[in-house]
Design an enzyme around this catalytic site. Structure first.
Site, short mmCIF file in Angstrom:
data_model
loop_
_atom_site.label_atom_id
_atom_site.label_comp_id
_atom_site.label_asym_id
_atom_site.label_seq_id
_atom_site.Cartn_x
_atom_site.Cartn_y
_atom_site.Cartn_z
N GLN A 59 -7.50 -10.24 16.99
CA GLN A 59 -8.70 -10.39 16.68
C GLN A 59 -8.88 -11.84 15.94
OE1 GLN A 59 -7.14 -7.70 15.72
NE2 GLN A 59 -7.84 -6.28 17.37
N VAL B 159 1.80 -9.39 19.48
CA VAL B 159 2.75 -9.91 18.49
C VAL B 159 4.16 -9.81 18.83
CG1 VAL B 159 3.81 -9.56 16.10
CG2 VAL B 159 1.20 -9.36 16.53
N CYS C 159 13.27 14.29 -9.38
CA CYS C 159 14.00 13.31 -9.43
C CYS C 159 15.53 13.69 -9.73
CB CYS C 159 13.83 12.15 -10.59
SG CYS C 159 15.05 10.95 -10.56
N CYS D 49 17.17 12.57 -15.82
CA CYS D 49 15.80 12.63 -15.82
C CYS D 49 15.10 13.99 -15.36
CB CYS D 49 15.50 11.36 -14.82
SG CYS D 49 13.68 10.90 -14.48
N CYS E 125 10.07 8.12 -8.56
CA CYS E 125 10.06 8.75 -9.88
C CYS E 125 9.43 8.02 -10.93
CB CYS E 125 11.58 9.16 -10.74
SG CYS E 125 11.64 9.71 -12.28
N SER F 8 -5.77 -8.13 10.35
CA SER F 8 -7.04 -8.57 10.40
C SER F 8 -7.55 -9.40 9.11
CB SER F 8 -8.30 -7.60 10.82
OG SER F 8 -8.09 -6.58 9.73
N HIS G 138 0.85 -1.40 -0.06
CA HIS G 138 -0.07 0.01 0.24
C HIS G 138 0.91 1.13 0.14
CE1 HIS G 138 -3.42 -2.76 2.05
NE2 HIS G 138 -3.35 -2.74 0.61
#
Length: 465
Positions: A237, A253, A167, A172, A142, A211, A134
């Site tokens: 959970q 954990v 960049c 570039c 770039c 989860s 994510h």
């Protein structure tokens, strides 16, 4: 995850199940499950770890779906939880550092994370052995050449939008983009493809603090089952994938991974040392009568001159000859100071760097020799060696504030130096302490039989596959 990140996400009605009941295995059951997990890891040839927000709650970052999670409180109309320290100052947990040591030992082959907090990279997991599905709130990329830039400040946007920086590749120069997905953004192939590959190769896939509700990411662990691999879930959970797991552990954990696995494997976890970088630029010019030097001192980010320095609150500037030169306090960024001094004089500029909230110490001091006749050339410094020496000294002293120059360019009119400074150090409790604390809290949390909530459909992210 960051509260800022949650606020930047586009609004949706259905974020899946929230306010989920927490379960705690009894001390006896927990110990048995930890021993089973250790045996499975010892037999494993290709261990892959899949992580969620639950591994970062001990870092001061609220989760989403727990009893006091961000989305849980939003749905109840309650104020959002307050982070215990600034997001950019969050330090890796003992679980993050355990994974680093397991990778160094050759046991852990790959990490897949749904988190955007950047703590896996900051902890020391090699980039080539990490898929951040994510995105990363501290990463810019770039879109043209693919170069990545890890920042010490939170990038201002999400949703793969253009940022204010470009960049630095001379061939570039394209405008950079943030890397964090919004709800409707597809999972990037650069992260998804290696994640799928390692899930298929895994003979053991360990899910930590998730989860397993956000699709398509939550279905990745199931791919190990098709090749005969096993899945283990460690979460407070219940999850929709529990029925597919060979082992489900309800416990904290940090304590499960560390108290159990690391203790049994006799792998020591060293303290985490946070080292930040900044640059000091001194420019000089002669007055018209050549009797004075007009000079400017600038303390800036290594990422860009106008980028923030989030770990600095203020800078106190004084001089070795305090009777001749007036001291100053710089409160606002960018930190700039202009002065005029006599050409023939040499002295030291004394900088007291006052650190912001979340740093492990209040301040540190740097002394800069100053004279009009600068030296030409560069100092050849081994950056990696200097930083490793700083890290070892911080661990030995169990304190922060140590600093050193890692790059220096000297010229008659400009002096450019890059400094590394230890801004935090975090030592970890012994494995036995963690286990005892976990068992105690788990025992106190068990108040008779509890029932899980009815399963609801989780929120989907767009898949490009």
């Amino acid at each position: 995850m960051s509260l800022g990140y949650a606020e930047k996400l586009s609004f949706i009605e259905d974020v899946g199940k929230v306010g989920m009941t927490e379960f705690f295995d009894s001390s006896h059951v927990l110990q048995e499950k930890i021993e089973r997990l250790v045996k499975m890891i010892q037999k494993s040839k290709h261990l892959v770890v899949f992580t969620g927000a639950g591994i970062s709650t001990s870092c001061g970052i609220p989760d989403f779906r727990g009893p006091k999670g961000i989305w849980t409180l939003q749905r109840e109309g309650k104020p959002l939880p307050e982070a215990s320290l600034p997001f950019h100052r969050a330090m890796p947990s003992i679980t993050h550092m355990a994974l680093v040591e397991l990778e160094k030992a050759g046991i852990l082959k790959f990490v897949i994370s749904q988190n955007v907090d950047g703590l896996h990279l900051r902890s020391g997991i090699p980039r080539e052995k990490l898929a951040e599905l994510h995105g990363n709130s501290f990463m810019e990329a770039c879109p043209s050449c693919g170069s990545e830039y890890l920042r010490d400040f939170e990038v201002e946007t999400i949703g793969l939008k253009e940022t204010s920086r470009r960049c630095t590749n001379v061939k570039c120069g394209t405008k950079l983009r943030d890397t964090v997905l919004d709800w409707e953004d597809a999972l990037p192939p650069k992260e998804m493809l290696p994640a799928e590959k390692h899930c298929r190769m895994a003979d053991l896939l360990l899910c930590l603090g998730t989860s397993l509700q956000i699709t398509p990411a939550c279905n990745l662990p199931l791919k190990c089952l098709r090749g005969g691999g096993k899945m283990v879930i460690v979460n407070l959970q219940k999850t929709p994938k529990d029925k597919n797991a060979s082992l489900v552990i309800h416990g904290f954990v940090d304590k499960v991974v560390i108290a159990g696995v690391m203790d049994f494997l006799s792998i020591r976890i060293p303290p985490y040392v946070r080292i930040d970088l900044f640059q000091i630029i001194i420019t000089r010019s002669l007055s018209a009568d050549k009797k004075f030097v007009n000079w400017t001192l600038q303390v800036a980010s290594v990422h860009a001159l106008k980028a923030p320095l989030p770990f600095l609150k203020s800078i106190e500037v004084s001089f070795s000859d305090a009777q001749k030169y007036k001291a100053a306090i710089l409160h606002e960024q960018p930190f700039n100071l202009k002065r005029r001094t006599v050409t023939t004089e040499a002295f030291e500029i004394l900088l007291k760097l006052n650190f912001s909230d979340g740093c492990g110490c209040l301040c540190t001091q740097i002394n800069i020799p100053f004279g009009f006749k600068g030296l030409n050339g560069c100092c050849n410094l081994d950056k990696d060696t200097v930083i490793q020496d700083l890290r070892e000294k911080a661990i030995q002293d169990i304190c922060c504030g140590q600093n050193a120059v890692i790059e220096r360019i000297l010229a008659p009119r400009t002096e450019f130096t890059v400094h590394a400074v230890v801004t935090s150090i975090k030592a970890f409790e012994s494995e036995s302490d963690f286990l005892n604390n976990d068992v105690k809290r788990a025992t106190e949390s068990i108040n008779g039989p509890q029932t899980s909530q009815k399963r609801s459909k989780g929120r989907k992210r767009k898949s490009i596959f």
